[in-house]
Design an enzyme around this catalytic site. Structure first.
Site, PDB file in Angstrom:
ATOM      1  N   LYS A 148       2.129  -7.467 -13.932  1.00 14.65           N
ATOM      2  CA  LYS A 148       1.942  -7.727 -12.504  1.00 14.65           C
ATOM      3  C   LYS A 148       1.966  -9.248 -12.339  1.00 14.65           C
ATOM      4  O   LYS A 148       0.925  -9.905 -12.311  1.00 14.65           O
ATOM      5  CB  LYS A 148       0.608  -7.148 -12.019  1.00 14.65           C
ATOM      6  N   GLN A 194       3.037  10.441  -1.574  1.00 12.80           N
ATOM      7  CA  GLN A 194       2.448  10.835  -0.295  1.00 12.80           C
ATOM      8  C   GLN A 194       1.204   9.999   0.007  1.00 12.80           C
ATOM      9  O   GLN A 194       0.141  10.225  -0.555  1.00 12.80           O
ATOM     10  CB  GLN A 194       2.083  12.317  -0.321  1.00 12.80           C
ATOM     11  N   TYR A 226      -0.374  13.912  -1.993  1.00 10.92           N
ATOM     12  CA  TYR A 226      -1.574  13.132  -1.715  1.00 10.92           C
ATOM     13  C   TYR A 226      -2.697  13.577  -2.651  1.00 10.92           C
ATOM     14  O   TYR A 226      -3.028  14.762  -2.728  1.00 10.92           O
ATOM     15  CB  TYR A 226      -2.002  13.320  -0.260  1.00 10.92           C
ATOM     16  N   LEU A 227      -3.245  12.613  -3.383  1.00  8.02           N
ATOM     17  CA  LEU A 227      -4.294  12.911  -4.363  1.00  8.02           C
ATOM     18  C   LEU A 227      -5.621  12.340  -3.870  1.00  8.02           C
ATOM     19  O   LEU A 227      -5.740  11.134  -3.636  1.00  8.02           O
ATOM     20  CB  LEU A 227      -3.933  12.296  -5.723  1.00  8.02           C
ATOM     21  N   GLU A 261       5.790  -4.861 -12.119  1.00  9.36           N
ATOM     22  CA  GLU A 261       5.473  -4.419 -10.764  1.00  9.36           C
ATOM     23  C   GLU A 261       5.469  -5.600  -9.803  1.00  9.36           C
ATOM     24  O   GLU A 261       4.795  -6.604 -10.031  1.00  9.36           O
ATOM     25  CB  GLU A 261       4.113  -3.716 -10.723  1.00  9.36           C
ATOM     26  N   THR A 315       1.234   0.680  -7.723  1.00  4.73           N
ATOM     27  CA  THR A 315       0.435   0.617  -8.950  1.00  4.73           C
ATOM     28  C   THR A 315       0.139   2.002  -9.501  1.00  4.73           C
ATOM     29  O   THR A 315       0.208   2.231 -10.716  1.00  4.73           O
ATOM     30  CB  THR A 315      -0.874  -0.149  -8.701  1.00  4.73           C
ATOM     31  N   ASP A 332       0.806  -1.223   0.000  1.00  2.57           N
ATOM     32  CA  ASP A 332       0.000   0.000   0.000  1.00  2.57           C
ATOM     33  C   ASP A 332       0.843   1.279   0.000  1.00  2.57           C
ATOM     34  O   ASP A 332       0.414   2.309   0.537  1.00  2.57           O
ATOM     35  CB  ASP A 332      -0.969   0.018   1.195  1.00  2.57           C
ATOM     36  N   CYS A 333       2.015   1.226  -0.619  1.00  4.50           N
ATOM     37  CA  CYS A 333       2.823   2.448  -0.745  1.00  4.50           C
ATOM     38  C   CYS A 333       2.502   3.179  -2.045  1.00  4.50           C
ATOM     39  O   CYS A 333       3.023   4.269  -2.280  1.00  4.50           O
ATOM     40  CB  CYS A 333       4.309   2.120  -0.663  1.00  4.50           C
TER      41      CYS A 333
END
Length: 221
Positions: free
Chosen positions: A33, A173, A202-203, A112, A15, A11-12
């Protein structure tokens, strides 16, 4: 060129950044993937949202099974999911499947990973062995949150210890409320030996196109 994308942790944002890299790259692009858990059962079989995102960002369109050959429904460590299904995640088998990237005519190819750098495959093997065998340059996605300095530096050290080249890293972020974000980013830029390919803020509504606008790929090409 083919690159392997790893992250400081699950979860960093691997993707999102991989999709953004594919979007920002010139020429024919494709993303793979190879291993994914947490897939959904559909009328076409198991499908993983990360793999589908890579497919959407790729200009070369391949069958889903080529992009994500090892798909598991359970959202657990892939080697445990594979063992439950009687599937062997042998490094040589994964490498053989990925070598198709050499034949699809891609100018820019990404593979990935899953989780972090030292993803177990079972029976004492790790996904990093495949990257070593293929001698792929590595791009690191750093999830910007408390603890990211330690995670990023340790991952970079492990990549170097494995004899591979970390060609760049992206700061993504993931915690909008991270304290001293600017100072942490400055520290990473000072301590990481590889070049920073960009900082993605951060989006609230993340898209590959928006994230791509924050990246600079010239050092890779």
């Amino acid at each position: 060129m083919t690159f392997f994308v790893t992250g400081t942790d699950t979860d960093c944002g691997k993707t999102l950044i991989s999709s953004a890299l594919l979007t920002a790259a010139n020429g024919e692009t494709v993303g793979f993937k190879p291993i994914a858990s947490g897939c959904e059962q559909t009328d076409k079989g198991l499908r993983n949202s990360d793999a589908l995102a890579l497919m959407a960002a790729s200009s070369i369109k391949l069958p889903y099974e080529d992009i994500n050959p090892f798909a598991f429904e359970a959202a657990i460590a892939p080697h445990i999911a594979a063992a439950e299904k009687g599937v062997q995640l042998a490094p040589k088998r994964i490498e053989a499947l990925l070598k198709m990237s050499e034949y699809v005519g891609a100018d820019f190819c990404l593979i990935e990973g899953a989780g972090g750098w030292r993803l177990p495959l079972g029976e004492g093997h790790f996904l990093s062995e495949v990257v070593q065998s293929m001698n792929l340059p590595v791009i690191l996605v750093v999830g910007m949150k408390l603890g990211c300095l330690n995670h990023a530096l340790l991952t970079a050290e492990a990549i170097k210890a494995d004899g591979l080249n970390l060609v760049g890293w992206v700061a993504n972020q993931v915690d909008p409320d991270m304290a001293n974000q600017e100072e942490n980013l400055a520290a990473l830029k000072e301590m990481m030996s590889a070049p920073c390919l960009g900082y993605v803020p951060y989006l609230t509504n993340p898209t590959a196109e928006h994230a791509a606008s924050h990246l600079e790929l010239s050092v890779l090409l």
